[in-house]
Design an enzyme around this catalytic site. Structure first.
Site, short mmCIF file in Angstrom:
data_model
loop_
_atom_site.label_atom_id
_atom_site.label_comp_id
_atom_site.label_asym_id
_atom_site.label_seq_id
_atom_site.Cartn_x
_atom_site.Cartn_y
_atom_site.Cartn_z
N ALA A 174 0.85 -1.19 0.00
CA ALA A 174 0.00 0.00 0.00
C ALA A 174 0.88 1.23 0.00
CB ALA A 174 -0.91 0.01 1.23
N ALA A 226 0.63 5.64 0.65
CA ALA A 226 -0.16 6.80 1.08
C ALA A 226 0.74 8.03 1.07
CB ALA A 226 -0.73 6.56 2.47
N SER A 227 0.19 9.17 1.47
CA SER A 227 0.94 10.42 1.39
C SER A 227 2.10 10.47 2.37
CB SER A 227 0.00 11.61 1.63
OG SER A 227 -0.62 11.49 2.89
N GLN A 260 4.77 4.31 2.67
CA GLN A 260 4.26 3.12 2.01
C GLN A 260 4.76 1.88 2.73
OE1 GLN A 260 5.74 3.96 -1.97
NE2 GLN A 260 7.36 2.42 -1.80
N LYS A 274 6.94 -0.18 7.22
CA LYS A 274 6.33 1.10 6.83
C LYS A 274 7.46 2.12 6.70
CE LYS A 274 2.61 4.25 8.32
NZ LYS A 274 1.61 4.49 9.40
N ASP A 296 -9.45 5.47 14.14
CA ASP A 296 -9.95 5.28 12.77
C ASP A 296 -10.16 3.79 12.48
OD1 ASP A 296 -10.80 6.06 10.28
OD2 ASP A 296 -8.80 6.21 9.41
#
Length: 556
Positions: free
Chosen positions: A133, A135-136, A139, A154, A289
């Site tokens: 994955a 993301a901003s 990754q 990560k 979240d």
């Protein structure tokens, strides 16, 4: 260094211009003018929507996406604040995606080796070149450690900290301009909100913080057979790198195809909701979240929460208020719901309480006669937020984050089981918290805390008097203690302080005696604790003596 400062100023000025350009492009040029920013002569105003087909919320989402990761994150945070924005804005902001193109594996390799020191082959046997994955902020790559453990790494996106810091500084300056030139915006405290957002962003950029969050969750759920928290490999973790245990399992959306494992979706929904309630009402530390993408179900049915970049912390006061709000909603108690919202409000101006109560009563009437299991928590809480926004009640960010987490986990539960109800799961936790509030231990702690606060206040009196005396000296105000009447004032002040101390002693005796009787501690006198009875008798005598003393003076 001087050259570096010039370069930084140049890039910031360039970024300012770019942001202004994008604001104008999406039709928000009037805001640029309103906050006092003058654009250069000959500046062309492009309009992305000359036909006017796009709604304002749609244009805002497009604008934030064009402005980059920091603004996308801001939009995602605002999507959790229905107390600040209308429902149509919240709906569009929830569509903001954090998925971006992955960065090159060679850059990822360079980051790993710089952070962990030396060749990455000294730590990892193999690392998949294709990310799982992106993301901003970073990754994720799958890898295998030298000891054979399967992990995920990560990796923070190169240069992202500089981009975020520059954008946050610009956001803060813009917020100051908004407060200065748009007085009606002050009620929402834009500077305070951006400072809060900046703090959250700095924490999210530091992957060691996420590692500590995971370890804390792991400790909190170590005895829970329904939840599993991945292990952090600290020897391969730094500010820019986070290495975690790889979890094999299913996403929520994949459970139907995993029927051969006989996974009970209702049980998973209930276990997930109970885990969320534990985080809120017991731990005071929760995953902020818990959407389906951040939950993995292991083949044995254990639930695994992932991505702990954003967590919420709540103090005892907030826990109590959440419990009160839940009980108020469950019992359809209009006054309790109103009181809780006003007590935690950060608003400076008080709303029309009677009208607000009527709106809440009207809302609850729509659920009259419905069983608790038939009430949709998401719909009900969102309607409460609409009322909150209507009366300009600003809620603490951790409170709205918490309610948003409850709404999200209910959505996950409903996806697994159509008749799932979060209130049914929350009810025993809220009631337990309320019972604890009236336990002897809690009352004793409260009594001690209250006495300590009173003691602090009493200790401040001499300091306040001395301060007053010093100010009178500085201002050349002469107080003659020999002046007729002055000594009488001093005597009355002494009496007042003595009575206050006397009252505190009586109150402490009454509270202490009540706790002793409730705890049923011996020795006993006619089946009642002797110390408790003696305390009540002494407090009674002292109380009567105090009342007689006050009555003799003729002043209550």
């Amino acid at each position: 260094m001087f050259k570096s400062q010039i370069s930084s100023t140049y890039h910031q000025a360039k970024r300012y211009r770019q942001i202004m350009n994008v604001l104008i492009k999406y039709g928000f040029g009037y805001l640029v003018e309103k906050v006092g920013i003058i654009m250069p002569k000959g500046f062309k105003q492009k309009n992305i929507d000359p036909s006017g087909k796009l709604t304002t919320p749609q244009k805002i989402v497009m604008m934030l996406e064009e402005l980059g990761p920091t603004f996308v994150k801001l939009g995602q945070v605002l999507s959790t604040r229905p107390d600040l924005l209308p429902p149509d804005y919240i709906k569009e902001l929830k569509k903001l995606q954090d998925n971006v193109a992955p960065f090159d594996f060679n850059e990822a390799k360079a980051e790993i080796e710089e952070e962990l020191g030396g060749n990455m082959r000294n730590i990892f046997l193999v690392i998949d070149k294709e990310p799982l994955a992106a993301a901003s902020i970073g990754q994720v790559h799958k890898a295998v450690l030298k000891n054979g453990d399967e992990v995920v790494i990560k990796i923070r996106r190169p240069g992202i900290e500089e981009i975020v810091n520059a954008d946050l500084e610009i956001m803060l300056n813009l917020a100051r301009l908004v407060e200065k030139h748009i007085p009606e915006a002050k009620i929402y405290d834009p500077v305070g909100k951006i400072e809060e957002f900046a703090d959250a962003m700095h924490k999210e950029l530091d992957f060691t913080r996420e590692g500590y969050n995971i370890d804390k969750f792991r400790q909190n759920f170590k005895d829970d057979e329904t939840i599993y928290v991945p292990k952090v490999y600290w020897e391969a973790t730094s500010k820019k790198i986070l290495t975690l245990e790889y979890i094999r399992g299913y996403k929520i959306s994949e459970l139907d195809s995993a029927s051969e494992n006989n996974l009970d979706k209702r049980k998973i929904a209930e276990n997930g909701a109970r885990a969320m309630m534990k985080q809120i009402f017991i731990h005071g530390f929760f995953h902020a979240d818990p959407h389906p993408g951040n939950i993995i179900i292991r083949p044995d049915g254990k639930i695994v929460f992932i991505d702990f970049g954003i967590v919420g912390r709540i103090d005892k006061y907030t826990k109590d208020k959440i419990a009160d709000l839940m009980i108020g909603i469950i019992n359809k108690d209009v006054k309790k719901i109103t009181d809780v919202l006003l007590e935690i409000s950060q608003s400076e101006q008080e709303p029309d309480i009677s009208k607000m109560e009527l709106d809440i009563e009207d809302l609850l009437d729509r659920y009259y006669g419905k069983e608790l299991k038939d009430v949709n928590a998401s719909e009900l809480l969102n309607e409460v937020f609409i009322i909150v926004a209507k009366y300009k009640i600003i809620l603490p960010s951790n409170f709205t984050l918490l309610l948003k987490a409850i709404i999200t986990i209910e959505g996950v539960g409903l996806e697994l089981c159509p008749d799932f109800n979060i209130f049914e799961t929350a009810k025993p936790f809220a009631k337990r918290l309320l019972r604890q509030r009236y336990s002897p231990e809690y009352l004793a702690q409260s009594a001690v805390s209250t006495m300590q606060e009173f003691n602090k206040s009493l200790m401040l009196i001499p300091k306040l008097i001395n301060g007053l005396y010093q100010r009178t000296k500085i201002n050349s105000i002469k107080i003659d203690f020999d002046t007729p009447g002055t000594s009488k004032v001093i005597i009355e002040l002494h009496k007042m302080v003595n009575r206050l101390v006397f009252s505190l002693i009586v109150a402490a005796l009454i509270i202490g005696s009540s706790l002793i009787i409730q705890a049923n501690v011996g020795p006993f006198f006619y089946n009642y604790p002797l110390l408790g009875v003696a305390g009540f008798i002494i407090a009674g005598f002292l109380g009567v003596w105090l009342i007689i003393s006050i009555l003799r003076t003729g002043r209550m």
